[in-house]
Design an enzyme around this catalytic site. Structure first.
Site, PDB file in Angstrom:
ATOM      1  N   HIS A 129       0.784  -1.235   0.000  1.00 32.23           N
ATOM      2  CA  HIS A 129       0.000   0.000   0.000  1.00 32.23           C
ATOM      3  C   HIS A 129       0.817   1.287   0.000  1.00 32.23           C
ATOM      4  CE1 HIS A 129      -4.066  -1.459  -0.017  1.00 32.23           C
ATOM      5  NE2 HIS A 129      -3.808  -2.328   0.953  1.00 32.23           N
ATOM      6  N   ASP A 156      -1.712  -5.246  -4.226  1.00 31.60           N
ATOM      7  CA  ASP A 156      -1.981  -4.037  -3.446  1.00 31.60           C
ATOM      8  C   ASP A 156      -0.700  -3.242  -3.204  1.00 31.60           C
ATOM      9  OD1 ASP A 156      -4.651  -4.598  -3.454  1.00 31.60           O
ATOM     10  OD2 ASP A 156      -4.904  -4.535  -1.281  1.00 31.60           O
ATOM     11  N   ASN A 188      -6.681  -6.347  -5.397  1.00 32.36           N
ATOM     12  CA  ASN A 188      -7.941  -5.687  -5.714  1.00 32.36           C
ATOM     13  C   ASN A 188      -7.776  -4.174  -5.869  1.00 32.36           C
ATOM     14  OD1 ASN A 188      -7.608  -5.693  -2.725  1.00 32.36           O
ATOM     15  ND2 ASN A 188      -9.542  -4.580  -2.751  1.00 32.36           N
ATOM     16  N   HIS A 189      -6.721  -3.596  -5.287  1.00 29.82           N
ATOM     17  CA  HIS A 189      -6.506  -2.160  -5.435  1.00 29.82           C
ATOM     18  C   HIS A 189      -5.841  -1.796  -6.752  1.00 29.82           C
ATOM     19  CE1 HIS A 189      -7.813  -0.174  -1.678  1.00 29.82           C
ATOM     20  NE2 HIS A 189      -7.785  -1.420  -1.238  1.00 29.82           N
ATOM     21  N   HIS A 240      -3.963 -12.858  -4.151  1.00 31.78           N
ATOM     22  CA  HIS A 240      -4.261 -11.737  -3.270  1.00 31.78           C
ATOM     23  C   HIS A 240      -5.430 -12.049  -2.333  1.00 31.78           C
ATOM     24  CE1 HIS A 240      -4.434  -7.685  -1.786  1.00 31.78           C
ATOM     25  NE2 HIS A 240      -5.728  -7.655  -2.033  1.00 31.78           N
ATOM     26  N   HIS A 346      -4.704  -9.385   1.395  1.00 30.77           N
ATOM     27  CA  HIS A 346      -6.020  -8.750   1.253  1.00 30.77           C
ATOM     28  C   HIS A 346      -6.624  -8.201   2.541  1.00 30.77           C
ATOM     29  CE1 HIS A 346      -9.652  -7.766  -0.838  1.00 30.77           C
ATOM     30  NE2 HIS A 346     -10.355  -8.796  -0.472  1.00 30.77           N
TER      31      HIS A 346
END
Length: 451
Positions: A129, A156, A188-189, A240, A346
């Site tokens: 992130h 991510d 998913n990001h 993920h 995740h």
């Protein structure tokens, strides 16, 4: 700051250090940029020659990547975000992303890492992130990718943190340098919807200004090429989110006439049951956002699903996307495909706070299912998360990575680490107080609109 920047020595650069020195330049924030405050001795010069340029022979080297690390680390502490093009010009960005995209798009949905030997180590990394300084530390702590050290990143790379772009580009550089030793899976990001809500799109627009839309589009195109899963040494499955459903796709008859002929696919969703690796290999991963239907269902599951302690397979109503699967499904998947271990990511400490029956993420990982055939592990590699949360709401969690060793690479060795502090001061690129958590039910209508 003017366009003319002080230059450091072009040779023998030192990798960015994992801690900040006491006499480091400090920063103050205004709006969404940082302003450098010089130390009494004057501004800190960049550790390498900038702007960075693409190698004349188009071959990346370890020195080039170490220069990139040093330049990104220095600029995060000494330049405003909008001055990043002075470090990495758009033409260099374009060449890096294009080169990496060509490699990624040729990889299968599920990459197989089979060329491990008795000297090999495989490092698996969870969500990062945009926490660039923690990623730099992780790479140094685990040891840089090399012939005998593989890396598998579980997605991510962007959103929430302030340096998603630099983090993603650094990992793309490693992919270009060692394409058979570094594997970047999609999270998913890595989507248009999430990046428009959780900060990455705004981050890119701030950093590259009038070229920001171009840079953002190139990143989205690269996201489309990221594989969905990996199988390590035939024994370990990583993705993920995790497991996925079986989807039946039946081709209908070809329409008559030669002009504009096309085959229409009739998707029939079976009663929920686990999908196969063959189905995973045939899924269409190029769609970044919903509608999650037909060929898109499996990627949606792989990116968004979560484990639970309740047996069976069911819709993931907490998120509104993907599945929930129980220990029985973990056992079935491991046994059917002769696997020993599932490593997924995740879920950070914020998500686990709302998941009864499952462990928290205080140390960067949890062992969620222990079944006769093996284990299911959730791995999270962003410590002190989320970066911009108010102090009293931070989780002060550790991050972790996993090292897999011979002979079977199926026994996880956990390495935990704390966040590199203090982080350079910078404002958030999203409204973290009001934005919906991605572990809560999402606004699917907005997701479709964003595509």
């Amino acid at each position: 700051m003017s366009d003319s920047l002080p230059s450091g020595p072009p040779s023998d650069p030192k990798p960015a250090t994992a801690t900040n020195s006491p006499d480091e330049a400090t920063t103050t924030t205004t709006s969404s940029t940082t302003t450098t405050t010089s130390t009494p001795e004057g501004p800190i010069p960049p550790p390498v020659q900038i702007p960075l340029s693409w190698p004349a022979d188009s071959s990346l080297t370890l020195d080039w990547i170490q220069n990139l690390i040093s330049a990104f680390d220095w600029s995060s502490k000494n330049l405003s975000p909008s001055e990043l093009p002075l470090v990495l010009p758009v033409p260099v960005f374009d060449t890096l992303v294009l080169t990496a995209s060509k490699i990624l798009h040729k990889e299968p949905n599920c990459v197989r890492i089979d060329d491990c030997n008795d000297n090999s180590r495989v490092v698996v990394v969870g969500d990062v992130h945009g926490q660039l300084h923690d990623v730099i530390f992780l790479l140094q702590d685990a040891g840089f990718p090399c012939e005998d050290r593989f890396f598998v990143f579980n997605g991510d790379y962007v959103d929430r943190g302030a340096w998603g772009l630099e983090t993603f580009l650094l990992l793309l550089a490693w992919k270009v340098f060692l394409p058979q030793r570094v594997y970047l899976l999609r999270g998913n990001h890595e989507s248009k919807y999430c990046t428009s809500v959780y900060g990455f799109e705004k981050e890119v627009l701030v950093k590259y200004g009038d070229k920001g839309k171009h840079v953002y589009r190139k990143c989205l195109g690269c996201f489309e090429g990221l594989p969905l899963a990996s199988i390590i040494a035939g024994h370990v499955y990583t993705a993920h989110g995790g497991l996925f459903r079986s989807v039946s796709i039946t081709p209908l008859k070809r329409s008559k006439g030669k002009k504009n002929r096309r085959i229409t696919l009739n998707s029939e969703t079976k009663p929920l049951c686990l999908g196969s690796l063959e189905e995973l290999s045939k899924a269409r991963r190029s769609v970044l956002d919903p509608p999650w239907e037909g060929l898109n269902l499996i990627p949606g599951d792989v990116l968004w699903s979560d484990p639970t302690m309740k047996s069976g397979l069911s819709p993931n109503t907490e998120r509104g996307i993907g599945l929930l699967w129980g220990p029985d499904c973990t056992e079935d998947f491991l046994k059917k495909f002769q696997l020993k271990l599932i490593i997924r990511s995740h879920e950070g400490p914020d998500a686990r706070e709302k998941r009864p029956g499952l462990g928290g993420m205080d140390v960067g990982y949890t062992i969620d299912h222990v079944v006769p055939s093996g284990k299911l592990i959730t791995l999270f590699s962003a410590p002190d998360y989320p970066q911009f949360q108010a102090t009293e709401d931070r989780f002060n969690n550790k991050g972790a990575y996993i090292v897999l060793k011979p002979p079977y690479f199926d026994v996880p060795e956990f390495h935990t680490f704390e966040a590199i502090t203090p982080r350079p001061a910078v404002n958030a690129y999203y409204d973290y107080e009001d934005v919906i958590d991605s572990d809560e039910e999402l606004d699917l209508a907005s997701m479709v609109t964003a595509t």
